[in-house]
Design a protein around this motif. Sequence first.
Motif, PDB file in Angstrom:
ATOM      1  N   THR A 240       0.830  -1.205   0.000  1.00  0.00           N
ATOM      2  CA  THR A 240       0.000   0.000   0.000  1.00  0.00           C
ATOM      3  C   THR A 240       0.865   1.255   0.000  1.00  0.00           C
ATOM      4  O   THR A 240       0.617   2.208  -0.757  1.00  0.00           O
TER       5      THR A 240
ATOM      6  N   THR B 213     -11.964   3.610  -6.176  1.00  0.00           N
ATOM      7  CA  THR B 213     -13.411   3.446  -6.003  1.00  0.00           C
ATOM      8  C   THR B 213     -13.831   4.081  -4.690  1.00  0.00           C
ATOM      9  O   THR B 213     -13.288   3.745  -3.635  1.00  0.00           O
ATOM     10  N   ASP B 215     -16.248   3.734  -2.649  1.00  0.00           N
ATOM     11  CA  ASP B 215     -16.723   2.945  -1.506  1.00  0.00           C
ATOM     12  C   ASP B 215     -15.575   2.226  -0.790  1.00  0.00           C
ATOM     13  O   ASP B 215     -15.733   1.783   0.327  1.00  0.00           O
ATOM     14  N   LYS B 216     -14.433   2.100  -1.465  1.00  0.00           N
ATOM     15  CA  LYS B 216     -13.300   1.476  -0.785  1.00  0.00           C
ATOM     16  C   LYS B 216     -12.446   2.484  -0.038  1.00  0.00           C
ATOM     17  O   LYS B 216     -11.559   2.117   0.730  1.00  0.00           O
ATOM     18  N   LYS B 217     -12.687   3.768  -0.278  1.00  0.00           N
ATOM     19  CA  LYS B 217     -11.808   4.768   0.329  1.00  0.00           C
ATOM     20  C   LYS B 217     -11.772   4.670   1.867  1.00  0.00           C
ATOM     21  O   LYS B 217     -10.692   4.701   2.444  1.00  0.00           O
ATOM     22  N   SER B 219     -12.013   2.208   3.993  1.00  0.00           N
ATOM     23  CA  SER B 219     -11.170   1.144   4.546  1.00  0.00           C
ATOM     24  C   SER B 219      -9.716   1.351   4.147  1.00  0.00           C
ATOM     25  O   SER B 219      -8.798   1.040   4.922  1.00  0.00           O
ATOM     26  N   MET B 220      -9.474   1.910   2.964  1.00  0.00           N
ATOM     27  CA  MET B 220      -8.087   2.188   2.586  1.00  0.00           C
ATOM     28  C   MET B 220      -7.481   3.240   3.522  1.00  0.00           C
ATOM     29  O   MET B 220      -6.331   3.132   3.941  1.00  0.00           O
TER      30      MET B 220
END
Lengths: 270, 270
Positions: A240, B213, B215-217, B219-220
């Motif tokens: 990451t 994306t 919606d993943k932001k 958790s990232m």
Amino acid sequence: MAGTDSSIPISLAPTPAIILCEPQLGENIGSAARAMANFGLWDLRLVRPRDGWPNEKAVAAASRADHVLEQVRVFQTLEDAIADLTLVYATTARSRDMQKDVLGPEEASLNMAGHIAGGHKAGLLFGRERWGLLNDEVAMSDAIVTLPVEAAFASLNIAQAVLLMSYEWRRTSAAGRALPFSDGLDEAAPRSELVGLFEHLEGVLDQSGFFTTPDKKPSMVNNLRTALTRGRFTSQEIRTLRGVISSIDRRHERPNPNRMKKAEKPGEQG
Amino acid sequence: MAGTDSSIPISLAPTPAIILCEPQLGENIGSAARAMANFGLWDLRLVRPRDGWPNEKAVAAASRADHVLEQVRVFQTLEDAIADLTLVYATTARSRDMQKDVLGPEEASLNMAGHIAGGHKAGLLFGRERWGLLNDEVAMSDAIVTLPVEAAFASLNIAQAVLLMSYEWRRTSAAGRALPFSDGLDEAAPRSELVGLFEHLEGVLDQSGFFTTPDKKPSMVNNLRTALTRGRFTSQEIRTLRGVISSIDRRHERPNPNRMKKAEKPGEQG
């Protein structure tokens, strides 16, 4: 105290690796191997031994600790020597003014015992005879280990330091397994991946002009590596972070005449 | 490990006596003296040293542990050497079919520490290089001390055995709590500064298209924050890391028409 009994089988149970950085004297390598054998350690790694390897004086000093000498691995860089380890402590008798935890031998051994009991690999770095470890070697470690010596007589030779740490491992390793569960942390990435992150970041920073004065670059690099080592990143986290670096770095590729034509139209780049 | 600092005063606090029975090599006497000095012991007694006393090889091997050598007392019998002691342990690597307690180093050190703290005198016997202690010497002791060595590699030289027992004394007696230097860790930055780092980084990553994306932001972001929190960065390190982000981010400023004219000349930008 006397007694070497070659009829007793030798166990190669998981134990810490001992990494000697640029050892100068074969006698010291052999004595360190023997000290390891006294307390059940066997994974000895040498980084650029001055007199090469194998070394006859090491064999003589090892007093039949042949199973340790036979396993010795020689590396050209510390990075290679610790590539498979996920917990690395640097032994030193000197304060380093670095952002590192300083542990005593008992705490260090207990930590390693827990780590190894969890199926992971740990190692101890020892420096060269005259100067010990260099700061950029210490920077690669998770923490510093120092012995509770008298301040006026802090120096130990390598074999003595290996002996004491091996003894402490032996003494505490049984206790280290006693916890009913370990923490929920995923395993830290092998050190080779951390080195990959460092080199990636430092390469980008070279390009970006971050290192304004060349003579300050080594200490800036050490400080960055020290800060980034403390987090004990997992392999996923390292991927990451490398993605983070690449993403920022690529945002505006270095303009070349063809691309710049396009870039003049607002909003097309990035 | 390196470091002998003769400017630091040496304390001769009450510690166990080390008694070497018929030592053969001056080097070993000197190395034992040095090992004692490393961990604050100083009362060294020799019973019939083979090569007499003083001994030049001992001086060389002691590496400036002069205060120990100067205090050395030589005796013709073990009885004389231990006459003033009220607790005596015999070190040995071999089982002795004798009705004696067998202690590990830690238990022995704790017992001696209690004894000495009560104002009494204690000592440790070490045998000759080739044969260790004789049974009639062991018989003079209150108990046997043995080290937790591998059975196949039980032998330690005298200086190593003295080193380990001196270390164990230091560790278990009150002084053992003090490391010669403590960690260099500055205080972790206030959480507000860490949040500032996160917001800076996440803002740059928003610009660079890292969060592909939406919606993943979340958790990232959480994963990045988790990784970067574990290092317990100091304020200085946070400033450095923000400098790193800015440096990479600014490498190629978003081109605007004026700047791009200059940038077309190679080497001027960056």
